[in-house]
Write an enzyme that holds these catalytic residues in place. Structure first.
Site, PDB file in Angstrom:
ATOM      1  CE  LYS A 167      -1.597  -8.204 -15.460  1.00  0.00           C
ATOM      2  NZ  LYS A 167      -2.799  -7.358 -15.546  1.00  0.00           N
TER       3      LYS A 167
ATOM      4  CE  LYS B 283      -7.168  -7.808  -8.870  1.00  0.00           C
ATOM      5  NZ  LYS B 283      -8.079  -8.319  -9.905  1.00  0.00           N
TER       6      LYS B 283
ATOM      7  CE  LYS C 143     -11.403 -12.328 -16.551  1.00  0.00           C
ATOM      8  NZ  LYS C 143     -11.749 -11.473 -15.453  1.00  0.00           N
TER       9      LYS C 143
HETATM   10  P1  ATP Z   1      -6.842 -10.527 -12.680  1.00  0.00           P
HETATM   11  O1  ATP Z   1      -5.846 -11.600 -12.386  1.00  0.00           O
HETATM   12  O2  ATP Z   1      -8.081 -10.581 -11.797  1.00  0.00           O
HETATM   13  O3  ATP Z   1      -7.134 -10.311 -14.126  1.00  0.00           O
HETATM   14  P2  ATP Z   1      -4.791  -8.550 -12.388  1.00  0.00           P
HETATM   15  O4  ATP Z   1      -3.896  -8.890 -11.249  1.00  0.00           O
HETATM   16  O5  ATP Z   1      -4.294  -8.853 -13.764  1.00  0.00           O
HETATM   17  O6  ATP Z   1      -6.204  -9.183 -12.167  1.00  0.00           O
HETATM   18  P3  ATP Z   1      -6.292  -6.116 -12.727  1.00  0.00           P
HETATM   19  O7  ATP Z   1      -7.381  -6.128 -11.722  1.00  0.00           O
HETATM   20  O8  ATP Z   1      -6.622  -6.472 -14.145  1.00  0.00           O
HETATM   21  O9  ATP Z   1      -5.096  -7.029 -12.225  1.00  0.00           O
HETATM   22  O10 ATP Z   1      -5.555  -4.723 -12.723  1.00  0.00           O
HETATM   23  C1  ATP Z   1      -5.805  -3.648 -11.879  1.00  0.00           C
HETATM   24  C2  ATP Z   1      -4.819  -2.552 -12.177  1.00  0.00           C
HETATM   25  O11 ATP Z   1      -3.515  -2.979 -11.774  1.00  0.00           O
HETATM   26  C3  ATP Z   1      -4.709  -2.228 -13.664  1.00  0.00           C
HETATM   27  O12 ATP Z   1      -4.534  -0.834 -13.786  1.00  0.00           O
HETATM   28  C4  ATP Z   1      -3.483  -2.978 -14.118  1.00  0.00           C
HETATM   29  O13 ATP Z   1      -2.831  -2.368 -15.191  1.00  0.00           O
HETATM   30  C5  ATP Z   1      -2.612  -2.956 -12.855  1.00  0.00           C
HETATM   31  N1  ATP Z   1      -1.778  -4.168 -12.772  1.00  0.00           N
HETATM   32  C6  ATP Z   1      -2.202  -5.400 -12.409  1.00  0.00           C
HETATM   33  N2  ATP Z   1      -1.181  -6.277 -12.438  1.00  0.00           N
HETATM   34  C7  ATP Z   1      -0.099  -5.581 -12.849  1.00  0.00           C
HETATM   35  C8  ATP Z   1       1.269  -5.924 -13.090  1.00  0.00           C
HETATM   36  N3  ATP Z   1       1.712  -7.140 -12.909  1.00  0.00           N
HETATM   37  N4  ATP Z   1       2.115  -4.953 -13.480  1.00  0.00           N
HETATM   38  C9  ATP Z   1       1.675  -3.701 -13.651  1.00  0.00           C
HETATM   39  N5  ATP Z   1       0.414  -3.303 -13.449  1.00  0.00           N
HETATM   40  C10 ATP Z   1      -0.472  -4.220 -13.056  1.00  0.00           C
END
Ligand code: ATP
Ligand code: LTN
Length: 347
Positions: free
Chosen positions: A207, A210, A125
């Protein structure tokens, strides 16, 4: 199910505790739902569960205040709409329970500079946002340790990227217990082995996330059906035109494998059934079918979220009740910690 009070009164029955949080730093996606929230909702009968919106963590990157407020409340409504029953789970906003910030500060003093410097998320980050490498971003894991340890959980369900933070939490808890006696339960990270890992529709080796800025590779819980269909029509596949081009081969056909995984999660069919269903069809038909399955999966969630968001009184009540339930447990741990480290009790 028996009422919570009756269960709590039964001393023979000690349910395991589970806790997790998501930062309201972006709109929740299909990945957040299939990979996390859907599986959380299935656990309420077995565990005492705490789920929160990690709004304090979101401040480590610059937020538009009105957007952060909207997303935090929207996330609360979405948790409920995704099936997290507020009578069976404790749902709350992190900043509504001040014990998080207070224990976060105390644990900062038991977390080493060297440990924080080794955190992969901090390195990533700070490289991405070189103009805002703030102290909060660096000490983020100490606040996360506080989030967890306040509730004495057995398990912390997180994605693989957060495992390092849960391990640091365990190290800090061990260090603290070593000095003051058994104050904290040592939690285990809980990383679902076969849990869905939903990939970006345009870059299927990445992945779905969000905080992704482009938007077309991810599907959000609040997207309308036309948007969802458009995104699936544009989803990346490959140039295979064979009879069985819809088959599960993540290594060589990552785009198709991702779509199959999404379709399987939404319809309950397995990969062989999906291949049979689309034998002789091209990707156009397949992508439209996946889009429709996602539209139908998300429709009730979107509609219920929209209804709940408009019901201000209900949402406020939800936030208040959740914060009260969480505070009761969190303050108990905090009082113990304050005493152990030598802070004078409030008269
Ligand atoms: P950011 O972009 O803010 O890092 P993110 O979308 O990657 O966020 P997190 O907030 O890190 O999501 O994840 C919250 C939960 O959702 C975690 O348990 C993570 O494993 C799950 N999760 C997020 N995105 C995915 C995905 N694409 N597939 C499966 N699980 C996900
Ligand atoms: N760091 C996590 C969000 C988070 C969390 C927590 C998860 C904050 N505190 C406590 C589990 C337990 C993330 O960015 N996904």
């Amino acid at each position: 199910m028996r009422p919570a009070v009756e269960r709590a009164n039964n001393m023979d029955e000690k349910r395991k505790v589970m806790l997790s949080g998501i930062q309201p730093s972006g709109d929740l996606t299909l990945g957040s739902y299939l990979g996390a929230i859907k599986t959380w909702a299935e656990r309420a009968e077995q565990f005492d569960c705490y789920y929160f919106m990690a709004d304090l963590h979101s401040l480590t990157s610059r937020q538009v205040p009105a957007d952060l407020r909207r997303r935090t409340l929207e996330q609360m409504a979405q948790y409920v709409a995704c099936g997290l029953d507020p009578d069976k789970n404790t749902l709350f906003i992190q900043s509504h329970v001040p014990a998080h910030a207070e224990l976060g500060w105390i644990l900062n003093c038991y977390t080493m500079f060297g440990e924080l410097s080794r955190m992969t998320q901090f390195k990533e980050k700070s490289a991405k946002n070189a103009d805002n490498v703030n102290g909060g971003l660096f000490t983020y894991p100490a606040l996360m340790a506080a989030d967890i340890l306040l509730y004495q959980p057995d398990y912390v369900p997180v994605g693989g990227d957060q495992k390092q933070h849960v391990e640091l939490t365990r190290d800090v808890a061990h260090r603290f217990n070593g000095i003051y006696g058994d104050v904290f339960k040592i939690p285990e990270p809980y990383i679902p082995k076969v849990g869905a890992r939903v990939m970006d529709l345009l870059e299927p080796t990445k992945k779905m996330s969000k905080s992704d800025k482009t938007g077309n590779g991810r599907v959000c819980l609040m997207d309308d059906p036309a948007d969802i269909m458009r995104k699936f029509k544009r989803a990346v596949t490959d140039s295979d035109t064979g009879e069985n081009c819809v088959r599960y081969d993540p290594e060589n056909k990552p785009g198709v494998a991702n779509l199959m995984q999404i379709y399987a999660s939404c319809t309950g069919r397995d990969y062989d059934q999906i291949t049979a269903e689309f034998a002789g069809h091209g990707y156009g038909d397949f992508k439209a079918a996946v889009g429709e399955a996602v539209v139908e999966t998300l429709r009730p969630i979107r509609e219920e979220s929209q209804r709940l968001i408009k019901d201000k009184a209900y949402l406020e009540d939800l936030c208040r009740t959740g914060a009260e339930k969480a505070s009761y447990v969190a303050n108990k741990t905090l009082r113990k910690v304050r005493k152990k480290v030598g802070l004078v009790a409030m008269p």
